[in-house]
Design a protein around this motif. Structure first.
Motif, PDB file in Angstrom:
ATOM      1  N   PRO A 168      -7.604  -2.513   8.174  1.00  0.00           N
ATOM      2  CA  PRO A 168      -8.548  -1.817   8.163  1.00  0.00           C
ATOM      3  C   PRO A 168      -7.386  -1.461   9.366  1.00  0.00           C
ATOM      4  O   PRO A 168      -6.821   0.078   9.016  1.00  0.00           O
ATOM      5  CB  PRO A 168      -9.404  -2.519   9.711  1.00  0.00           C
ATOM      6  N   PRO A 169      -5.876  -1.713   9.481  1.00  0.00           N
ATOM      7  CA  PRO A 169      -5.228  -1.491  10.373  1.00  0.00           C
ATOM      8  C   PRO A 169      -3.901  -0.374   9.059  1.00  0.00           C
ATOM      9  O   PRO A 169      -2.621   0.115   9.693  1.00  0.00           O
ATOM     10  CB  PRO A 169      -4.464  -2.098  11.314  1.00  0.00           C
ATOM     11  N   VAL A 170      -4.305  -1.030   8.032  1.00  0.00           N
ATOM     12  CA  VAL A 170      -3.171  -0.114   7.302  1.00  0.00           C
ATOM     13  C   VAL A 170      -3.827   0.767   7.030  1.00  0.00           C
ATOM     14  O   VAL A 170      -3.010   1.688   6.605  1.00  0.00           O
ATOM     15  CB  VAL A 170      -2.659  -1.800   6.073  1.00  0.00           C
ATOM     16  N   ALA A 171      -5.187   0.986   6.023  1.00  0.00           N
ATOM     17  CA  ALA A 171      -5.250   2.057   5.644  1.00  0.00           C
ATOM     18  C   ALA A 171      -5.466   2.876   6.813  1.00  0.00           C
ATOM     19  O   ALA A 171      -5.413   4.433   6.567  1.00  0.00           O
ATOM     20  CB  ALA A 171      -7.293   2.125   6.080  1.00  0.00           C
ATOM     21  N   ALA A 172      -5.542   2.461   8.209  1.00  0.00           N
ATOM     22  CA  ALA A 172      -5.799   3.883   8.798  1.00  0.00           C
ATOM     23  C   ALA A 172      -4.591   4.172   8.960  1.00  0.00           C
ATOM     24  O   ALA A 172      -3.943   5.701   9.324  1.00  0.00           O
ATOM     25  CB  ALA A 172      -6.073   2.970  10.333  1.00  0.00           C
ATOM     26  N   ALA A 173      -3.389   3.308   8.865  1.00  0.00           N
ATOM     27  CA  ALA A 173      -1.640   3.900   8.766  1.00  0.00           C
ATOM     28  C   ALA A 173      -1.637   4.958   7.452  1.00  0.00           C
ATOM     29  O   ALA A 173      -0.281   6.207   7.620  1.00  0.00           O
ATOM     30  CB  ALA A 173      -1.391   2.361   8.733  1.00  0.00           C
ATOM     31  N   LEU A 174      -2.359   4.771   6.578  1.00  0.00           N
ATOM     32  CA  LEU A 174      -2.479   5.357   5.214  1.00  0.00           C
ATOM     33  C   LEU A 174      -3.132   6.478   5.355  1.00  0.00           C
ATOM     34  O   LEU A 174      -2.838   7.395   4.735  1.00  0.00           O
ATOM     35  CB  LEU A 174      -2.589   4.734   4.307  1.00  0.00           C
ATOM     36  N   GLY A 175      -4.441   6.464   6.290  1.00  0.00           N
ATOM     37  CA  GLY A 175      -4.521   8.050   6.585  1.00  0.00           C
ATOM     38  C   GLY A 175      -5.734   7.650   5.618  1.00  0.00           C
ATOM     39  O   GLY A 175      -5.993   8.909   4.999  1.00  0.00           O
ATOM     40  N   ILE A 176      -6.035   6.645   4.918  1.00  0.00           N
ATOM     41  CA  ILE A 176      -7.320   6.869   3.822  1.00  0.00           C
ATOM     42  C   ILE A 176      -8.546   6.116   4.951  1.00  0.00           C
ATOM     43  O   ILE A 176      -8.461   5.487   5.311  1.00  0.00           O
ATOM     44  CB  ILE A 176      -6.666   5.991   2.757  1.00  0.00           C
ATOM     45  N   PRO A 177      -9.144   5.954   3.858  1.00  0.00           N
ATOM     46  CA  PRO A 177     -10.640   5.189   4.065  1.00  0.00           C
ATOM     47  C   PRO A 177     -10.677   3.760   3.574  1.00  0.00           C
ATOM     48  O   PRO A 177     -10.013   3.373   2.969  1.00  0.00           O
ATOM     49  CB  PRO A 177     -12.112   5.991   3.508  1.00  0.00           C
ATOM     50  N   SER A 178     -11.104   2.771   4.696  1.00  0.00           N
ATOM     51  CA  SER A 178     -11.011   1.451   4.463  1.00  0.00           C
ATOM     52  C   SER A 178     -12.939   0.817   4.763  1.00  0.00           C
ATOM     53  O   SER A 178     -13.137   1.542   5.265  1.00  0.00           O
ATOM     54  CB  SER A 178     -10.066   0.393   5.148  1.00  0.00           C
ATOM     55  N   ALA A 179     -13.071  -0.199   3.592  1.00  0.00           N
ATOM     56  CA  ALA A 179     -14.130  -0.653   3.315  1.00  0.00           C
ATOM     57  C   ALA A 179     -14.334  -1.928   3.736  1.00  0.00           C
ATOM     58  O   ALA A 179     -13.496  -3.039   2.945  1.00  0.00           O
ATOM     59  CB  ALA A 179     -14.970   0.022   1.672  1.00  0.00           C
ATOM     60  N   ALA A 203       0.414  -1.032   0.434  1.00  0.00           N
ATOM     61  CA  ALA A 203      -0.362  -0.404  -0.151  1.00  0.00           C
ATOM     62  C   ALA A 203       0.867   1.285  -0.329  1.00  0.00           C
ATOM     63  O   ALA A 203       0.602   2.353  -0.831  1.00  0.00           O
ATOM     64  CB  ALA A 203      -1.163   0.140   0.826  1.00  0.00           C
ATOM     65  N   ASN A 204       2.157   1.226   1.030  1.00  0.00           N
ATOM     66  CA  ASN A 204       2.541   2.564   0.754  1.00  0.00           C
ATOM     67  C   ASN A 204       3.117   2.399  -0.971  1.00  0.00           C
ATOM     68  O   ASN A 204       3.981   4.308  -1.222  1.00  0.00           O
ATOM     69  CB  ASN A 204       4.540   2.380   1.941  1.00  0.00           C
TER      70      ASN A 204
END
Length: 133
Positions: A122-133, A104-105
């Motif tokens: 979800p934690p990867v999206a949170a770390a990147l500051g992007i939404p997850s669904a 993702a990075n």
């Protein structure tokens, strides 16, 4: 928009995401799937970019062998919650987390879509500051 799909490398987790991924590509968005290398041909066969992340079903089975031997002693109705937790929260997702974060990075998605059992998304999206669904 760049949409990264993340799923366990099994047909039952990948195939349900394909129609949604196709809908995104149909709208002109870039789509990639992050899943185990063993599932690359399947992902590319559907026309999507593949980003290697996580372990394949063979490795999951290997890592669950001791657990599987013990869980058969539990009544069948009580197995599912324990098996889900062990399979996805203890074996699969922790193994996938570093690969998924690196993918993702590198790929820089705007949205991360994951199947319900893929707990690394979800934690990867949170770390990147992007939404997850």
């Amino acid at each position: 928009m760049r949409v990264l799909f993340s799923c366990t490398a099994t047909e039952g987790h990948f195939a349900p995401l394909v129609p949604l991924a196709r809908a995104f590509t149909g709208l002109g968005h870039d789509v990639a799937f992050a899943t185990a290398s063993a599932h690359e041909a399947r992902v590319r066969g559907e026309g999507f970019e593949h980003l290697p992340a996580g372990i394949d079903e063979t490795e999951v089975k290997h890592r669950m062998a001791d657990f599987r031997d013990g869980i058969v002693k539990i009544p069948p109705a009580e197995r599912r919650p324990m098996a889900f937790t062990h399979r996805f929260a203890i074996v699969d997702s922790p193994s996938k987390l570093p690969d998924l974060l690196a993918a993702a990075n590198s790929w820089r998605p705007d949205l991360l879509v994951h199947d319900a059992a893929e707990l690394a998304g979800p934690p990867v999206a949170a770390a990147l500051g992007i939404p997850s669904a």
